[in-house]
Design a protein around this motif. Structure first.
Motif, PDB file in Angstrom:
ATOM      1  N   GLU A 146       0.835  -1.210   0.000  1.00  0.00           N
ATOM      2  CA  GLU A 146       0.000   0.000   0.000  1.00  0.00           C
ATOM      3  C   GLU A 146       0.871   1.262   0.000  1.00  0.00           C
ATOM      4  O   GLU A 146       0.615   2.208  -0.744  1.00  0.00           O
ATOM      5  CB  GLU A 146      -0.908   0.024   1.231  1.00  0.00           C
ATOM      6  N   VAL A 147       1.889   1.253   0.850  1.00  0.00           N
ATOM      7  CA  VAL A 147       2.789   2.415   0.936  1.00  0.00           C
ATOM      8  C   VAL A 147       3.566   2.567  -0.360  1.00  0.00           C
ATOM      9  O   VAL A 147       3.696   3.671  -0.898  1.00  0.00           O
ATOM     10  CB  VAL A 147       3.735   2.289   2.148  1.00  0.00           C
ATOM     11  N   ILE A 148       4.068   1.464  -0.900  1.00  0.00           N
ATOM     12  CA  ILE A 148       4.833   1.501  -2.152  1.00  0.00           C
ATOM     13  C   ILE A 148       3.972   2.056  -3.289  1.00  0.00           C
ATOM     14  O   ILE A 148       4.440   2.864  -4.089  1.00  0.00           O
ATOM     15  CB  ILE A 148       5.367   0.094  -2.501  1.00  0.00           C
ATOM     16  N   LYS A 149       2.731   1.638  -3.357  1.00  0.00           N
ATOM     17  CA  LYS A 149       1.829   2.083  -4.435  1.00  0.00           C
ATOM     18  C   LYS A 149       1.698   3.608  -4.456  1.00  0.00           C
ATOM     19  O   LYS A 149       1.717   4.229  -5.519  1.00  0.00           O
ATOM     20  CB  LYS A 149       0.454   1.444  -4.248  1.00  0.00           C
ATOM     21  N   ASN A 150       1.591   4.215  -3.295  1.00  0.00           N
ATOM     22  CA  ASN A 150       1.435   5.672  -3.207  1.00  0.00           C
ATOM     23  C   ASN A 150       2.759   6.424  -3.309  1.00  0.00           C
ATOM     24  O   ASN A 150       2.761   7.629  -3.517  1.00  0.00           O
ATOM     25  CB  ASN A 150       0.751   6.043  -1.891  1.00  0.00           C
ATOM     26  N   TRP A 151       3.854   5.737  -3.181  1.00  0.00           N
ATOM     27  CA  TRP A 151       5.180   6.360  -3.096  1.00  0.00           C
ATOM     28  C   TRP A 151       5.976   6.217  -4.390  1.00  0.00           C
ATOM     29  O   TRP A 151       6.761   7.081  -4.757  1.00  0.00           O
ATOM     30  CB  TRP A 151       5.913   5.715  -1.933  1.00  0.00           C
ATOM     31  N   LYS A 152       5.760   5.122  -5.100  1.00  0.00           N
ATOM     32  CA  LYS A 152       6.558   4.782  -6.277  1.00  0.00           C
ATOM     33  C   LYS A 152       6.485   5.878  -7.344  1.00  0.00           C
ATOM     34  O   LYS A 152       5.428   6.397  -7.640  1.00  0.00           O
ATOM     35  CB  LYS A 152       6.076   3.459  -6.864  1.00  0.00           C
ATOM     36  N   GLY A 153       7.643   6.209  -7.901  1.00  0.00           N
ATOM     37  CA  GLY A 153       7.725   7.197  -8.957  1.00  0.00           C
ATOM     38  C   GLY A 153       7.813   8.635  -8.472  1.00  0.00           C
ATOM     39  O   GLY A 153       7.999   9.548  -9.256  1.00  0.00           O
ATOM     40  N   ARG A 154       7.700   8.834  -7.182  1.00  0.00           N
ATOM     41  CA  ARG A 154       7.722  10.188  -6.633  1.00  0.00           C
ATOM     42  C   ARG A 154       9.078  10.580  -6.063  1.00  0.00           C
ATOM     43  O   ARG A 154       9.309  11.747  -5.790  1.00  0.00           O
ATOM     44  CB  ARG A 154       6.687  10.327  -5.521  1.00  0.00           C
ATOM     45  N   GLU A 155       9.924   9.608  -5.840  1.00  0.00           N
ATOM     46  CA  GLU A 155      11.200   9.910  -5.204  1.00  0.00           C
ATOM     47  C   GLU A 155      12.331   9.176  -5.908  1.00  0.00           C
ATOM     48  O   GLU A 155      12.114   8.369  -6.790  1.00  0.00           O
ATOM     49  CB  GLU A 155      11.153   9.521  -3.715  1.00  0.00           C
ATOM     50  N   LYS A 156      13.524   9.434  -5.451  1.00  0.00           N
ATOM     51  CA  LYS A 156      14.720   8.861  -6.070  1.00  0.00           C
ATOM     52  C   LYS A 156      14.996   7.424  -5.650  1.00  0.00           C
ATOM     53  O   LYS A 156      15.985   6.855  -6.055  1.00  0.00           O
ATOM     54  CB  LYS A 156      15.929   9.731  -5.742  1.00  0.00           C
ATOM     55  N   TYR A 157      14.108   6.825  -4.882  1.00  0.00           N
ATOM     56  CA  TYR A 157      14.362   5.499  -4.338  1.00  0.00           C
ATOM     57  C   TYR A 157      13.678   4.376  -5.117  1.00  0.00           C
ATOM     58  O   TYR A 157      13.463   3.303  -4.586  1.00  0.00           O
ATOM     59  CB  TYR A 157      13.944   5.450  -2.866  1.00  0.00           C
ATOM     60  N   ASP A 158      13.343   4.604  -6.381  1.00  0.00           N
ATOM     61  CA  ASP A 158      12.651   3.578  -7.153  1.00  0.00           C
ATOM     62  C   ASP A 158      13.436   2.270  -7.255  1.00  0.00           C
ATOM     63  O   ASP A 158      12.842   1.203  -7.274  1.00  0.00           O
ATOM     64  CB  ASP A 158      12.292   4.085  -8.553  1.00  0.00           C
ATOM     65  N   LYS A 159      14.762   2.334  -7.298  1.00  0.00           N
ATOM     66  CA  LYS A 159      15.567   1.098  -7.326  1.00  0.00           C
ATOM     67  C   LYS A 159      15.370   0.307  -6.044  1.00  0.00           C
ATOM     68  O   LYS A 159      15.250  -0.910  -6.075  1.00  0.00           O
ATOM     69  CB  LYS A 159      17.053   1.426  -7.504  1.00  0.00           C
ATOM     70  N   HIS A 160      15.308   1.000  -4.924  1.00  0.00           N
ATOM     71  CA  HIS A 160      15.102   0.343  -3.629  1.00  0.00           C
ATOM     72  C   HIS A 160      13.693  -0.243  -3.561  1.00  0.00           C
ATOM     73  O   HIS A 160      13.498  -1.356  -3.066  1.00  0.00           O
ATOM     74  CB  HIS A 160      15.296   1.347  -2.486  1.00  0.00           C
ATOM     75  N   ILE A 161      12.728   0.522  -4.061  1.00  0.00           N
ATOM     76  CA  ILE A 161      11.337   0.057  -4.067  1.00  0.00           C
ATOM     77  C   ILE A 161      11.209  -1.177  -4.950  1.00  0.00           C
ATOM     78  O   ILE A 161      10.586  -2.171  -4.558  1.00  0.00           O
ATOM     79  CB  ILE A 161      10.403   1.187  -4.554  1.00  0.00           C
ATOM     80  N   ASN A 162      11.810  -1.147  -6.132  1.00  0.00           N
ATOM     81  CA  ASN A 162      11.756  -2.298  -7.037  1.00  0.00           C
ATOM     82  C   ASN A 162      12.421  -3.523  -6.418  1.00  0.00           C
ATOM     83  O   ASN A 162      11.920  -4.636  -6.566  1.00  0.00           O
ATOM     84  CB  ASN A 162      12.406  -1.961  -8.378  1.00  0.00           C
ATOM     85  N   PHE A 163      13.536  -3.325  -5.731  1.00  0.00           N
ATOM     86  CA  PHE A 163      14.206  -4.440  -5.051  1.00  0.00           C
ATOM     87  C   PHE A 163      13.263  -5.050  -4.014  1.00  0.00           C
ATOM     88  O   PHE A 163      13.134  -6.285  -3.916  1.00  0.00           O
ATOM     89  CB  PHE A 163      15.500  -3.966  -4.387  1.00  0.00           C
ATOM     90  N   MET A 164      12.603  -4.206  -3.242  1.00  0.00           N
ATOM     91  CA  MET A 164      11.675  -4.708  -2.221  1.00  0.00           C
ATOM     92  C   MET A 164      10.557  -5.518  -2.866  1.00  0.00           C
ATOM     93  O   MET A 164      10.235  -6.601  -2.414  1.00  0.00           O
ATOM     94  CB  MET A 164      11.108  -3.515  -1.430  1.00  0.00           C
ATOM     95  N   GLU A 165      10.003  -4.991  -3.957  1.00  0.00           N
ATOM     96  CA  GLU A 165       8.895  -5.676  -4.645  1.00  0.00           C
ATOM     97  C   GLU A 165       9.332  -6.998  -5.290  1.00  0.00           C
ATOM     98  O   GLU A 165       8.659  -8.010  -5.162  1.00  0.00           O
ATOM     99  CB  GLU A 165       8.294  -4.779  -5.721  1.00  0.00           C
ATOM    100  N   LYS A 166      10.454  -6.960  -5.997  1.00  0.00           N
ATOM    101  CA  LYS A 166      10.863  -8.099  -6.830  1.00  0.00           C
ATOM    102  C   LYS A 166      11.639  -9.186  -6.072  1.00  0.00           C
ATOM    103  O   LYS A 166      11.570 -10.354  -6.423  1.00  0.00           O
ATOM    104  CB  LYS A 166      11.723  -7.623  -8.007  1.00  0.00           C
ATOM    105  N   VAL A 167      12.385  -8.762  -5.054  1.00  0.00           N
ATOM    106  CA  VAL A 167      13.231  -9.742  -4.361  1.00  0.00           C
ATOM    107  C   VAL A 167      12.672 -10.122  -2.990  1.00  0.00           C
ATOM    108  O   VAL A 167      12.522 -11.305  -2.689  1.00  0.00           O
ATOM    109  CB  VAL A 167      14.676  -9.198  -4.211  1.00  0.00           C
ATOM    110  N   ILE A 168      12.353  -9.149  -2.181  1.00  0.00           N
ATOM    111  CA  ILE A 168      11.929  -9.438  -0.819  1.00  0.00           C
ATOM    112  C   ILE A 168      10.480  -9.921  -0.776  1.00  0.00           C
ATOM    113  O   ILE A 168      10.164 -10.891  -0.096  1.00  0.00           O
ATOM    114  CB  ILE A 168      12.103  -8.188   0.085  1.00  0.00           C
ATOM    115  N   LEU A 169       9.578  -9.256  -1.487  1.00  0.00           N
ATOM    116  CA  LEU A 169       8.166  -9.594  -1.415  1.00  0.00           C
ATOM    117  C   LEU A 169       7.746 -10.681  -2.396  1.00  0.00           C
ATOM    118  O   LEU A 169       6.637 -11.203  -2.304  1.00  0.00           O
ATOM    119  CB  LEU A 169       7.303  -8.342  -1.662  1.00  0.00           C
ATOM    120  N   ASP A 170       8.583 -11.026  -3.329  1.00  0.00           N
ATOM    121  CA  ASP A 170       8.210 -12.014  -4.334  1.00  0.00           C
ATOM    122  C   ASP A 170       8.439 -13.426  -3.894  1.00  0.00           C
ATOM    123  O   ASP A 170       9.137 -13.855  -3.154  1.00  0.00           O
ATOM    124  CB  ASP A 170       8.974 -11.730  -5.636  1.00  0.00           C
TER     125      ASP A 170
END
Length: 76
Positions: A52-76
């Motif tokens: 939920e937090v990622i959905k509202n946050w993604k694309g708004r800040e410089k941390y998209d690589k970190h967000i993608n890592f969380m989505e693809k590696v940790i949460l997958d």
């Protein structure tokens, strides 16, 4: 949530006994945490809340690589 369980560098600017909103903790851990911190975050907060937090946050800040890592590696 107790932030003392996470790596200390993540919350260096906060009082160690501060009561932070889950959104702040999620963003801080994704932005500055180690893999172990991210795994702990999932255990403490849950996948649904993190997404939920990622959905509202993604694309708004410089941390998209970190967000993608969380989505693809940790949460997958």
């Amino acid at each position: 949530m107790d932030i003392k369980e996470f790596s200390s560098h993540i919350f260096w600017s906060y009082n160690k006994s501060a009561e932070l909103k889950p959104e702040i903790i999620i963003k801080q851990v994704i932005s500055y945490g180690e893999v172990e911190d991210m795994i702990l975050l999932v255990k403490k907060v849950g996948e649904k809340r993190i997404l939920e937090v990622i959905k509202n946050w993604k694309g708004r800040e410089k941390y998209d690589k970190h967000i993608n890592f969380m989505e693809k590696v940790i949460l997958d």
